[in-house]
Design an enzyme around this catalytic site. Structure first.
Site, PDB file in Angstrom:
ATOM      1  N   ARG A 157      44.064  19.881  38.420  1.00 39.04           N
ATOM      2  CA  ARG A 157      43.761  20.184  37.007  1.00 39.04           C
ATOM      3  C   ARG A 157      43.801  18.910  36.174  1.00 39.04           C
ATOM      4  NH1 ARG A 157      47.709  24.712  37.961  1.00 39.04           N
ATOM      5  NH2 ARG A 157      46.413  26.403  38.755  1.00 39.04           N
ATOM      6  N   ASN A 185      32.573  39.418  36.512  1.00 41.38           N
ATOM      7  CA  ASN A 185      32.421  39.103  37.927  1.00 41.38           C
ATOM      8  C   ASN A 185      31.628  37.794  38.055  1.00 41.38           C
ATOM      9  OD1 ASN A 185      31.076  38.930  40.505  1.00 41.38           O
ATOM     10  ND2 ASN A 185      31.805  41.011  40.855  1.00 41.38           N
ATOM     11  N   CYS A 217      40.245  27.910  49.122  1.00 42.69           N
ATOM     12  CA  CYS A 217      41.627  27.963  49.626  1.00 42.69           C
ATOM     13  C   CYS A 217      41.705  28.757  50.925  1.00 42.69           C
ATOM     14  CB  CYS A 217      42.570  28.531  48.569  1.00 42.69           C
ATOM     15  SG  CYS A 217      42.141  30.186  48.030  1.00 42.69           S
TER      16      CYS A 217
HETATM   17  N1  SAH Z   1      41.783  28.940  38.868  1.00 41.41           N
HETATM   18  C1  SAH Z   1      42.985  29.748  38.758  1.00 41.41           C
HETATM   19  C2  SAH Z   1      43.314  30.515  40.012  1.00 41.41           C
HETATM   20  C3  SAH Z   1      42.220  31.410  40.489  1.00 41.41           C
HETATM   21  S1  SAH Z   1      42.747  32.573  41.657  1.00 41.41           S
HETATM   22  C4  SAH Z   1      44.141  28.865  38.361  1.00 41.41           C
HETATM   23  O1  SAH Z   1      43.981  27.646  38.329  1.00 41.41           O
HETATM   24  O2  SAH Z   1      45.220  29.395  38.091  1.00 41.41           O
HETATM   25  C5  SAH Z   1      41.305  33.490  41.880  1.00 41.41           C
HETATM   26  C6  SAH Z   1      40.955  34.377  40.711  1.00 41.41           C
HETATM   27  O3  SAH Z   1      39.685  34.946  40.947  1.00 41.41           O
HETATM   28  C7  SAH Z   1      41.893  35.547  40.461  1.00 41.41           C
HETATM   29  O4  SAH Z   1      42.387  35.469  39.153  1.00 41.41           O
HETATM   30  C8  SAH Z   1      41.017  36.800  40.635  1.00 41.41           C
HETATM   31  O5  SAH Z   1      41.312  37.796  39.675  1.00 41.41           O
HETATM   32  C9  SAH Z   1      39.657  36.247  40.401  1.00 41.41           C
HETATM   33  N2  SAH Z   1      38.530  36.930  41.046  1.00 41.41           N
HETATM   34  C10 SAH Z   1      38.442  37.468  42.285  1.00 41.41           C
HETATM   35  N3  SAH Z   1      37.189  37.895  42.541  1.00 41.41           N
HETATM   36  C11 SAH Z   1      36.449  37.604  41.437  1.00 41.41           C
HETATM   37  C12 SAH Z   1      35.080  37.773  41.087  1.00 41.41           C
HETATM   38  N4  SAH Z   1      34.211  38.317  41.928  1.00 41.41           N
HETATM   39  N5  SAH Z   1      34.685  37.341  39.876  1.00 41.41           N
HETATM   40  C13 SAH Z   1      35.552  36.789  39.006  1.00 41.41           C
HETATM   41  N6  SAH Z   1      36.860  36.598  39.285  1.00 41.41           N
HETATM   42  C14 SAH Z   1      37.301  36.994  40.486  1.00 41.41           C
END
Ligand code: SAH
Length: 391
Positions: free
Chosen positions: A207, A273, A334
């Protein structure tokens, strides 16, 4: 103590420092034991390898805790391991909130401990480790005098060990929301209802790494969770940040986090989404300077690999299409099962289909509180690429 004798044919992975003994690597077991007990592991010639806990229903039947025959697996063992892990993080400058124990890489297989100021969240993801839960709580209390300790043992991998999915307080008081600080941002974390342990410490250094790319930029983030990348971008001078997540709770907390940092004028959070969001912006012809992608693990296991590859390709391809010429794609995976080479292949194939050229600005991995154990490739999982998209 029962003795686990390994087969003759297996590769010397365990001798090289990998802590897992697979069911297929065991020749025979001498002596009685109960699931979760400590056992001794020997090679086929009778040479001692280590001691660990056993679970006959798990494909990972033994996880080695020590290579020292004289070391007892008791309270003192856990105290030493936890102190060593803490000292490592202190030396690297972590304080306040960070991952304190990263399982195998801290020589405490299947144990996760995240420290959120004076609240600790633990996961014991294998039967043998679960048995030591009260010892671990006791040691954390002695070393840190925490306000509360919470278990997030609702991770589905526990089912492979025959363990129930549970969450709840193990000690003291655990508030609904905990205030932490990361790279100068203030952030609320919900350890009770949030995803995994409530927060993703593994991206902390990444970040910070986006700083030079986001100044004056119009940024899109597609899997924003509680807003850490989006808010970092805003703090580093982005003009406008649009961020989406499919979880309503995550978006609500992200908005609170924006207000907490006075960044609500720059960061907008919406439920959405990622696949639809990217398609929508392509359709209306909207272009961004920077796109950030940090999806959940699309490949939770090897069987899910094909679908995961398609998913990664699609979001990266669509992102390339909605970037301005010379814009930046910040993309991660990940999934352990998608290694760096494969992820790079997927990105290149997306670039080919999008008819763009790429420049690699930087490739990175997980933060230093998630150290990588060389002998155990499973401990290396995060891929993080900062790319420039040439059109
Ligand atoms: N970038 C974040 C962590 C992301 S974890 C950070 O730095 O803290 C992955 C995220 O993707 C989760 O919050 C989950 O709710 C979301 N997610 C899962 N499938 C998704 C989709 N199809 N569209 C949008 N968000 C989604």
């Amino acid at each position: 103590m029962a003795k686990v004798i390994l087969t003759h044919q297996r590769r010397k992975r365990i001798e090289k420092g990998h802590p897992w003994v697979y069911k297929t690597e065991i020749e025979k077991i001498e002596g009685d034991f109960n699931p979760g007990d400590i056992v001794e592991v020997y090679d086929h010639k009778g040479k001692f390898i280590g001691k660990g806990y056993i679970n006959p229903i798990s494909q990972i039947t033994v996880r080695i805790l020590t290579r020292n025959r004289d070391e007892a697996i008791d309270r003192n063992f856990f105290k030493n391991r936890i102190m060593t892990a803490f000292e490592y993080r202190q030396r690297l400058g972590f304080n306040g909130s960070f991952r304190l124990i990263y399982g195998e890489a801290d020589f405490l297989p299947a144990l996760i401990v995240d420290k959120f100021e004076d609240v600790f969240v633990i996961q014991t993801l294998a039967l043998g480790m679960d048995r030591f839960k009260s010892v671990i709580v006791d040691v954390l209390r002695e070393i840190f005098e925490p306000r509360g300790i919470y278990e997030r043992n609702d991770a589905p991998v526990r089912e492979l060990e025959g363990l129930p999915l549970v969450r709840g307080s193990l000690y003291g008081h655990v508030p609904d929301k905990i205030l932490i600080e990361e790279n100068g941002l203030k952030l609320y974390v919900d350890v009770i209802n949030g995803q995994k342990t409530g927060y993703f410490f593994d991206q902390k250094e990444n970040r910070l790494a986006i700083k030079p790319l986001v100044k004056d930029a119009e940024v899109l983030e597609c899997f924003c969770y509680t807003g850490s990348f989006a808010l970092s971008a805003a703090r580093f001078g982005a003009k406008k940040v649009l961020a989406f997540d499919s979880s309503k709770e995550a978006v609500e907390l992200a908005r609170e986090n924006a207000a907490l940092n006075g960044l609500e004028g720059i960061c907008e959070f919406h439920e959405g989404n990622a696949f639809d969001v990217l398609r929508h912006f392509h359709k209306i012809g909207k272009k961004f300077d920077v796109v950030i992608l940090d999806p959940p693990a699309f490949a939770k296991n090897k069987q899910a690999l094909e679908g995961a590859i398609r998913g990664y390709k699609e979001i990266n391809l669509r992102s390339m299409k909605i970037l301005k010429p010379g814009g930046f794609l910040i993309t991660s995976s990940c999934s352990h099962h998608v290694d760096e080479d494969l992820f790079w292949e997927i990105i290149q194939s997306a670039a080919w289909d999008a008819r763009v050229n790429l420049r690699v600005i930087e490739t990175r991995t997980q933060a230093k509180d998630h150290p990588i154990l060389a002998a155990s490739e499973e401990t290396r999982y995060l891929k993080f690429f900062m790319l420039q998209v040439i059109k």
